[in-house]
Design a protein around this motif. Structure first.
Motif: not given
Length: 310
Positions: A108-113, A115-120, A171-173, A175-181
């Protein structure tokens, strides 16, 4: 030129015949494959409940003979087995729960833009799938952390599994982002979004991760071999592994020991190395086989959606 009515009927009949032939061949093929896959388990079971002398001679192939359950009652009374079973059940339950929760949260956290240095961090986790320091540095690390001869050596090293995290993230990607928003607009924080929005919608992929983790925990014995010398922490698989390797002496012990084991030895069901190996193998395999039917309805959907971004 349009086909006549007779020709159309003939064409339809040929199509139906071809479909029938295909179905017969298809079903026959998969039935044969299923029988080939199931036969080894069936062979283990019928040999573990059949006459031990016939089993040792290799005469039990398709149907059991001289059915009895004494092999199980005798093997289950072997020294240390109840404690080892408790250790294996505990590591499977706790380890699976920890791995599923960690995989879900990190995925879940790795889908959060934001998140600090997410890609790293994501690449840092994924690269561990391909590179590791090796067995000796790993043992030194575990010893330095005080995990040798500790129950937690079964749990902590297996919590973060990159493959599972990739499955959950993908899988989380989907899921519609509108739910989290929508949840964030109502004042929900990251933790609340994770537990109240994401987890309830991730049942299929979490069931898939749970199966992978449970099978791995239940079947593992090498970590006991490497990190554990305290017999009270032996896992069931390691203990049964040693029993299989000592089947000859173990069978002789069951036959000759007096006292506490004298009542379980009988001439009609005298233990042999073959009966020990068959019975132990069934004990190891059966429990984990019952997990699959419980999660089967989630498994296919979870592995497909977790492997391919929707």
């Amino acid at each position: 030129m349009e086909l006549s009515l007779t020709e159309k009927k003939k064409e339809k009949k040929v199509r139906q015949t071809d479909d029938l032939v295909f179905k017969v061949i298809n079903y026959t093929f998969f039935v044969v494959i299923t029988l080939i896959c199931a036969y080894p388990f069936y062979y283990l079971i019928i040999n573990s409940i059949s006459n031990n002398e016939l089993s040792a001679l290799g005469q039990i192939r398709f149907f059991p003979e001289g059915i009895h359950l004494e092999n199980y009652s005798q093997v289950l009374q072997l020294k240390g087995l109840p404690l080892a079973a408790t250790v294996s059940v505990a590591r499977t339950v706790i380890g699976t729960a920890a791995t599923v929760l960690a995989s879900a949260f990190l995925g879940f956290m790795f889908t959060q833009e934001k998140m600090w240095k997410r890609k790293f961090w994501y690449r840092f986790v994924v690269i561990t799938m391909y590179f590791n320091a090796g067995l000796i540095p790993l043992f030194i690390t575990m010893k330095t952390l005080g995990l040798t001869n500790s129950f937690w050596v079964y749990i902590l090293p297996a919590v973060v599994q990159p493959f599972n995290i990739i499955l959950v993230k993908t899988y989380i990607e989907s899921i519609p982002k509108s739910l989290q928003e929508a949840a964030e607009m109502d004042g929900a924080g990251i933790i609340q979004v994770f537990f109240r929005v994401i987890l309830p919608n991730c049942t299929p992929i979490l069931a898939t991760v749970a199966i992978f983790s449970a099978v791995g925990q239940w079947n593992s014995f090498q970590d006991t071999l490497i990190y554990i010398t305290d017999q009270s922490l032996y896992s069931l698989q390691y203990l049964l592994y040693t029993y299989i390797n000592q089947a000859n002496s173990l069978a002789q012990m069951v036959k000759n020991t007096s006292g506490s084991l004298s009542s379980i030895a009988s001439a009609a069901t005298t233990q042999t190395p073959t009966s020990i190996r068959m019975t132990v193998s069934v004990i190891v395999v059966l429990p984990i086989m019952f997990i699959y039917p419980l999660f089967q309805k989630y498994f296919v959907k979870g592995i497909m959606l977790g492997a391919v971004k929707g």
